[in-house]
Design an enzyme around this catalytic site. Structure first.
Site, PDB file in Angstrom:
ATOM      1  N   ARG A  27       0.687  -1.249  -0.098  1.00 58.62           N
ATOM      2  CA  ARG A  27       0.062  -0.232   0.104  1.00 58.62           C
ATOM      3  C   ARG A  27       1.040   1.203  -0.059  1.00 58.62           C
ATOM      4  O   ARG A  27       0.492   2.387   0.768  1.00 58.62           O
ATOM      5  CB  ARG A  27      -0.955   0.004   1.255  1.00 58.62           C
ATOM      6  CG  ARG A  27      -2.014  -1.054   1.320  1.00 58.62           C
ATOM      7  CD  ARG A  27      -3.048  -1.125   0.065  1.00 58.62           C
ATOM      8  NE  ARG A  27      -3.713  -2.226  -0.102  1.00 58.62           N
ATOM      9  CZ  ARG A  27      -3.413  -3.248  -0.371  1.00 58.62           C
ATOM     10  NH1 ARG A  27      -2.045  -3.530  -0.971  1.00 58.62           N
ATOM     11  NH2 ARG A  27      -3.958  -4.347  -0.361  1.00 58.62           N
ATOM     12  N   SER A  70     -11.229  -0.403   3.389  1.00 66.04           N
ATOM     13  CA  SER A  70     -10.488  -0.887   4.768  1.00 66.04           C
ATOM     14  C   SER A  70      -9.956   0.536   5.383  1.00 66.04           C
ATOM     15  O   SER A  70      -9.002   1.239   4.639  1.00 66.04           O
ATOM     16  CB  SER A  70      -9.145  -1.517   4.416  1.00 66.04           C
ATOM     17  OG  SER A  70      -9.526  -2.964   3.841  1.00 66.04           O
ATOM     18  N   GLU A 128      -5.344   3.962   6.534  1.00 65.27           N
ATOM     19  CA  GLU A 128      -5.019   3.706   5.283  1.00 65.27           C
ATOM     20  C   GLU A 128      -5.393   4.938   4.201  1.00 65.27           C
ATOM     21  O   GLU A 128      -4.507   5.509   3.581  1.00 65.27           O
ATOM     22  CB  GLU A 128      -5.751   2.450   4.558  1.00 65.27           C
ATOM     23  CG  GLU A 128      -5.328   2.326   3.062  1.00 65.27           C
ATOM     24  CD  GLU A 128      -5.972   1.193   2.570  1.00 65.27           C
ATOM     25  OE1 GLU A 128      -5.787  -0.093   3.189  1.00 65.27           O
ATOM     26  OE2 GLU A 128      -6.531   0.923   1.454  1.00 65.27           O
TER      27      GLU A 128
HETATM   28  C1  FAD Z   1     -15.673   0.309  -0.930  1.00 65.30           C
HETATM   29  C2  FAD Z   1     -14.102   0.527  -1.203  1.00 65.30           C
HETATM   30  C3  FAD Z   1     -13.442  -0.637  -1.203  1.00 65.30           C
HETATM   31  C4  FAD Z   1     -12.005  -0.609  -1.510  1.00 65.30           C
HETATM   32  N1  FAD Z   1     -11.135  -1.363  -1.679  1.00 65.30           N
HETATM   33  C5  FAD Z   1      -9.897  -1.430  -1.850  1.00 65.30           C
HETATM   34  C6  FAD Z   1      -9.151  -2.531  -2.061  1.00 65.30           C
HETATM   35  O1  FAD Z   1      -9.535  -3.724  -2.251  1.00 65.30           O
HETATM   36  N2  FAD Z   1      -7.799  -2.478  -2.248  1.00 65.30           N
HETATM   37  C7  FAD Z   1      -7.098  -1.091  -2.118  1.00 65.30           C
HETATM   38  O2  FAD Z   1      -5.894  -1.050  -2.360  1.00 65.30           O
HETATM   39  N3  FAD Z   1      -7.692  -0.046  -2.062  1.00 65.30           N
HETATM   40  C8  FAD Z   1      -9.372  -0.256  -1.686  1.00 65.30           C
HETATM   41  N4  FAD Z   1     -10.018   0.762  -1.583  1.00 65.30           N
HETATM   42  C9  FAD Z   1      -9.229   2.334  -1.410  1.00 65.30           C
HETATM   43  C10 FAD Z   1      -9.239   3.104  -2.827  1.00 65.30           C
HETATM   44  O3  FAD Z   1     -10.271   2.647  -3.664  1.00 65.30           O
HETATM   45  C11 FAD Z   1      -8.025   2.967  -3.581  1.00 65.30           C
HETATM   46  O4  FAD Z   1      -6.868   3.769  -2.567  1.00 65.30           O
HETATM   47  C12 FAD Z   1      -7.919   4.075  -4.660  1.00 65.30           C
HETATM   48  O5  FAD Z   1      -6.687   3.788  -5.345  1.00 65.30           O
HETATM   49  C13 FAD Z   1      -8.194   5.670  -4.361  1.00 65.30           C
HETATM   50  O6  FAD Z   1      -8.262   6.054  -5.627  1.00 65.30           O
HETATM   51  P1  FAD Z   1      -9.052   7.533  -5.626  1.00 65.30           P
HETATM   52  O7  FAD Z   1      -8.792   8.012  -7.104  1.00 65.30           O
HETATM   53  O8  FAD Z   1     -10.493   7.575  -5.086  1.00 65.30           O
HETATM   54  O9  FAD Z   1      -8.037   8.365  -4.617  1.00 65.30           O
HETATM   55  P2  FAD Z   1      -8.531   9.676  -3.987  1.00 65.30           P
HETATM   56  O10 FAD Z   1      -9.064   9.370  -2.874  1.00 65.30           O
HETATM   57  O11 FAD Z   1      -9.279  10.673  -4.623  1.00 65.30           O
HETATM   58  O12 FAD Z   1      -7.238  10.105  -3.405  1.00 65.30           O
HETATM   59  C14 FAD Z   1      -6.135   9.463  -2.515  1.00 65.30           C
HETATM   60  C15 FAD Z   1      -4.847   9.982  -2.562  1.00 65.30           C
HETATM   61  O13 FAD Z   1      -4.514   9.873  -3.887  1.00 65.30           O
HETATM   62  C16 FAD Z   1      -3.879  11.162  -4.400  1.00 65.30           C
HETATM   63  N5  FAD Z   1      -3.998  10.992  -5.670  1.00 65.30           N
HETATM   64  C17 FAD Z   1      -5.484  11.105  -6.574  1.00 65.30           C
HETATM   65  N6  FAD Z   1      -4.878  11.188  -7.938  1.00 65.30           N
HETATM   66  C18 FAD Z   1      -3.753  11.522  -7.900  1.00 65.30           C
HETATM   67  C19 FAD Z   1      -2.806  11.729  -9.079  1.00 65.30           C
HETATM   68  N7  FAD Z   1      -3.342  11.736 -10.215  1.00 65.30           N
HETATM   69  N8  FAD Z   1      -1.573  11.928  -8.688  1.00 65.30           N
HETATM   70  C20 FAD Z   1      -1.201  12.060  -7.499  1.00 65.30           C
HETATM   71  N9  FAD Z   1      -1.747  11.932  -6.499  1.00 65.30           N
HETATM   72  C21 FAD Z   1      -3.308  11.415  -6.696  1.00 65.30           C
HETATM   73  C22 FAD Z   1      -4.806  12.362  -3.705  1.00 65.30           C
HETATM   74  O14 FAD Z   1      -4.325  13.476  -3.466  1.00 65.30           O
HETATM   75  C23 FAD Z   1      -4.868  11.516  -2.399  1.00 65.30           C
HETATM   76  O15 FAD Z   1      -3.715  11.915  -1.697  1.00 65.30           O
HETATM   77  C24 FAD Z   1     -11.171   0.726  -1.572  1.00 65.30           C
HETATM   78  C25 FAD Z   1     -12.157   1.992  -1.165  1.00 65.30           C
HETATM   79  C26 FAD Z   1     -13.391   1.845  -1.186  1.00 65.30           C
HETATM   80  C27 FAD Z   1     -14.118   3.071  -0.735  1.00 65.30           C
END
Ligand code: FAD
EC number: 1.3.1.98
Length: 401
Positions: A169, A289, A390
């Site tokens: 992660r 998580s 996380e």
């Molecule tokens: C129901 C649910 C299930 C999930 N299951 C999993 C799982 O099985 N495994 C897992 O690993 N994660 C899981 N996650 C967590 C999440 O989906 C991941 O971490 C995902 O990659 C976050 O993407 P996001 O675009 O929503 O990020 P955001 O929440 O929008 O941003 C998260 C971080 O990334 C940064 N960021 C966003 N875009 C960029 C970019 N282009 N460049 C640099 N930084 C950036 C943001 O500034 C912030 O710091 C889950 C979440 C939910 C709600």
């Protein structure tokens, strides 16, 4: 619709305060310029994807929120002849592409490598920041290179897989953000992802490498299965654990268009089919998580109770270590599914997944944070282990870390 969205509109957990500036650039140059402008003006910058790994505070955010509006996925090798036995196919996706749309597209082309990551919310850009993982796969193994904007040196860089320093992660990008208090690059890293090039294999079969998935597919670890079947099974397993985002979030005008309409319609149908089984829609208003599984040196793992789960891992310092289950620790510290701090709290542990903190409807960020803190304290008191959140936590006093 208000003139600007709030973090509650833009995040899966549905909490968080007002935003003073919101920009959705539609071109690569526009994206870089928006980041540059914010940095030049000394404004706090939050590059947001799907908002699925972020807990933002209730106070207004006095900075700029930028969401990449590009969603294109291209196949640069399309015209290239197959080279001998090499079945690698490259796909390049812009940072703003929805992650599960990307997985679906890759599978539809008969490509293998990301099927186990089906149904994870969020964007391609953020997937490599925290090295998403599930059901025996991590995005790290399929990444060829990442195009980033370096906010420090103000240049575009291409980081290949070895430069990304992927770990559990985490990545070099995440580390460029999680520095000490007062960090310059928070809540968005120094390296902002512009696009990711993946190296996938041209074969429509994937290997089962996770026991829960093997059970769902009535197969064994190591078996090869059709990637479409793997995807279906992963989505079913995730649905039963409330680990799919609520597709109704795309009804929100601020989320509309950030995911392909066909995918939203499919997700909606799946939820309808699920009606009647345990996973409730409210169980999906979470950040997934909330705590990472703790990793420790082998000596430290000796103080864990005998029945605590243990998995061998290589620690960031290269030594052999142990990983245990955050969900097990939480449950055995007395925080069971559905737990909340007091009857009136609108934040609770998911009724189907101990690791997910959920917004039952109308919760404040402070309520979610209060629950997180109570769990952290309870696990620390019981097992002497500090759970690390996380999600990226913005505008809150961080709990012990
Ligand atoms: C129901 C649910 C299930 C999930 N299951 C999993 C799982 O099985 N495994 C897992 O690993 N994660 C899981 N996650 C967590 C999440 O989906 C991941 O971490 C995902 O990659 C976050 O993407 P996001 O675009 O929503 O990020 P955001 O929440 O929008 O941003 C998260 C971080 O990334 C940064 N960021 C966003 N875009 C960029 C970019 N282009 N460049 C640099 N930084 C950036 C943001 O500034 C912030 O710091 C889950 C979440 C939910 C709600």
């Amino acid at each position: 619709m208000n003139a600007l969205p709030t973090f509650a509109d833009l995040t899966t957990i549905g909490v968080g305060g007002e935003i003073s500036r919101f920009i959705e650039p539609t071109t690569r140059v526009g994206f870089i310029e928006a980041i540059e402008d914010a940095d030049h003006d000394g404004m706090p910058l939050c590059v947001l994807g799907g908002g699925s790994n972020m807990l933002a505070g209730d106070e207004a955010f006095a900075g700029v929120v930028i969401r990449d509006a590009r969603r294109d996925i291209v196949v640069p090798d399309e015209a290239a002849p197959a080279e001998g036995s090499d079945t690698t196919v490259h796909l390049t996706a812009s940072a703003g592409s929805n992650w599960d749309d990307f997985v679906e597209f890759a599978i539809s082309l008969g490509l293998e490598g990301v099927e186990g990551l089906s149904g994870i919310p969020g964007t391609v850009g953020a997937s490599v920041v925290q090295n998403i993982g599930a059901y025996g796969q991590e995005v790290a193994t399929s990444v060829d290179s990442v195009e980033v904007w370096d906010r420090e040196d103000k240049v575009v860089r291409f980081m290949d897989r070895s430069h990304m320093e992927f770990g559990y992660r985490t990545s070099a990008l995440k580390r460029s953000m999680l520095t000490k208090r007062g960090a310059r690059f928070f809540p968005t890293p120094r390296f902002v992802v512009l696009s990711v090039t993946f190296a996938l294999r041209h074969r429509a079969m994937g290997e089962i490498s996770y026991a829960q998935l093997a059970r769902a597919l009535d197969s064994n670890i190591g078996d090869l299965m059709d990637t479409e079947l793997i995807r279906d099974a992963v989505l079913r397993v995730r649905a039963a654990k409330g680990m799919l985002e609520d597709p109704a979030r795309y009804d929100n005008a601020w989320m509309s268009g950030t995911r392909r309409d066909e995918s939203v319609a499919q997700a909606r149908k799946a939820v309808q089919e699920m009606t009647g089984i345990e996973a409730k829609v409210t169980d999906r208003h979470s950040c997934g998580s909330f705590f990472v599984n703790p990793q420790m040196h082998v000596d430290d793992a000796r103080s864990l109770p005998d029945d605590a789960p243990r998995f061998e891992v290589t620690l960031p310092d290269g030594q052999l270590g142990m990983k245990t289950s955050a969900a097990w620790l939480i449950d055995h510290a007395g925080f069971h599914r559905g737990y909340s701090v007091g009857r009136s709290s609108r934040a609770a542990l998911s009724s189907v997944h101990t690791l997910a903190l959920t917004n039952l409807g109308g919760a404040t960020a402070q309520e979610v944070w209060g629950l997180a803190n109570a769990i952290q304290r309870g696990v620390l008191d019981t097992f002497g282990i500090t759970l690390v959140p996380e999600p990226v936590v913005l505008g809150m006093k961080r709990c012990q870390e």
